[in-house]
Motif scaffolding. Structure first.
Motif, PDB file in Angstrom:
ATOM      1  N   ALA A 103       0.817  -1.218   0.000  1.00  0.00           N
ATOM      2  CA  ALA A 103       0.000   0.000   0.000  1.00  0.00           C
ATOM      3  C   ALA A 103       0.846   1.260   0.000  1.00  0.00           C
ATOM      4  N   ASN A 123      -2.566   3.720  -3.859  1.00  0.00           N
ATOM      5  CA  ASN A 123      -3.894   4.002  -3.308  1.00  0.00           C
ATOM      6  C   ASN A 123      -4.915   4.268  -4.407  1.00  0.00           C
ATOM      7  N   GLU A 158      -5.646   1.021  -6.491  1.00  0.00           N
ATOM      8  CA  GLU A 158      -6.585   0.135  -5.814  1.00  0.00           C
ATOM      9  C   GLU A 158      -8.038   0.540  -6.056  1.00  0.00           C
TER      10      GLU A 158
END
Length: 351
Positions: free
Chosen positions: A149, A155, A158
């Protein structure tokens, strides 16, 4: 099949070249462009009188959601890899406005970046070190979808991938991750890339050849026209999906990355080539190499300068296999003299 296409970043480098390529080959589509200011909107409208312009920015979530819901295809290139709010708004609009049952499938062509592959160098404090590590968007795609992450752009990636995973029947996504982009853009406003052009600017203004860390870091590259061609191929796949012999899951989905590379350079070697061109064109005297540390690099040119000391290597197999993508632009090495001339002229105009 004519499509309604909503594009962000038409006044930018990637979006401008993509709109040029796509519009020149497919004038039958209906185009709507998000533009931040009326001044820039006027430039786009002059270049493309039939393109509809909406004034707004990436913080205008309501507008983004509305346009995404109405469009058949969203091409997101404006600060796409780092603006989470815009990605969430586009995702919401696509999900809200499309469903397989209604016969309206939405397509999201999102621009990420191979900065995501630099996380290990960054986290381990490596600068300019050689690496043999190479990622792959086809056989190694599971490694990409499981990156930590903390990786750059992760971010936002995703958000895009989860939309394709959770709503794949209704919304098809393609995450395009270009590396260093070079070549003169054909868009109506921005025609200049960042990484290699900021390197050229530094060499011209500071008059030395920077060596970041150990000077052995490598990065992939792609000509901007070849990147634009990839976006066009994806739009064509959205327009005529039944004509594609490949499985839809190989073209779209929550496990699909597209690296858009067509070559690789060592940053120090590229800097030396730029320096030689500066000398040959008599813009500078003979230049010497000089060490450039991370803090100084940040002061000189921000993230672009630090990236000259990180490795980002990702093999682009998917686009070649499933779309027949065949890059044909000049190499970054052949483009160096043009980059130097253009940067020299730009600096003259600003002075």
């Amino acid at each position: 099949m004519a499509l309604k296409i909503f594009i962000t970043g038409a006044t930018g480098y990637i979006g401008g070249d993509t709109l040029h390529d796509l519009h020149s080959q497919h004038p039958e589509h209906q185009y709507t462009a998000l533009i931040r200011t009326k001044d820039k909107a006027a430039i786009v409208e002059k270049a493309y009188p039939e393109v509809k312009v909406v004034i707004g920015d990436l913080d205008n979530s309501e507008l983004l959601e509305q346009q995404a819901a109405e469009a058949d295809v969203v091409i997101h290139t404006a600060d796409a890899s780092d603006h989470a709010g815009a990605a969430k708004a586009i995702a919401a609009g696509l999900v809200k406005g499309h469903s397989k049952d209604s016969g309206r499938i939405g397509y999201w062509l999102h621009t990420g970046g191979t900065g995501i592959l630099t996380y290990e160098d960054d986290e381990k404090g490596r600068l300019g070190e050689h690496s043999d590590k190479e990622y792959n968007d086809w056989s190694g795609v599971k490694e990409l979808t499981n990156l930590p992450a903390t990786a750059f752009h992760r971010n936002v990636d995703e958000i895009v991938l989860s939309t394709g995973e959770k709503h794949g029947d209704n919304v098809k996504v393609a995450l395009v991750c270009p590396p260093t982009i070079y070549g003169r853009g054909r868009g109506p406003v921005a025609t200049r890339g960042r990484q290699a052009y900021e390197l050229t600017k530094l060499i011209l203004t500071a008059q030395y050849i920077p060596v970041v860390g150990e000077g052995k870091a490598r990065w992939n590259n792609v000509h901007v026209s070849d990147l634009a061609r990839l976006f066009t191929l994806l739009v064509e796949a959205a327009a005529e999906p039944e004509k594609r012999s490949t499985d839809a899951g190989e073209v779209w989905g929550g496990n699909v990355y597209y690296f858009a590379e067509n070559g690789e350079h060592v940053w120090t070697e590229l800097a030396e080539r730029i320096g030689d061109a500066c000398t040959r064109l008599e813009y500078t005297g003979k230049l010497e190499k000089r060490a450039l540390g991370k803090d100084e690099a940040l002061e000189q040119a921000g993230f672009e300068a630090v990236s000259w000391g990180w490795n980002s290597r990702g093999k682009a197999e998917r686009a070649r296999k499933v779309l027949g993508w065949s890059p044909s632009g000049s190499s970054i090495e052949d483009e160096v003299p043009n980059m130097v001339r253009e940067e020299h002229e730009r600096l003259k105009e600003k002075s």
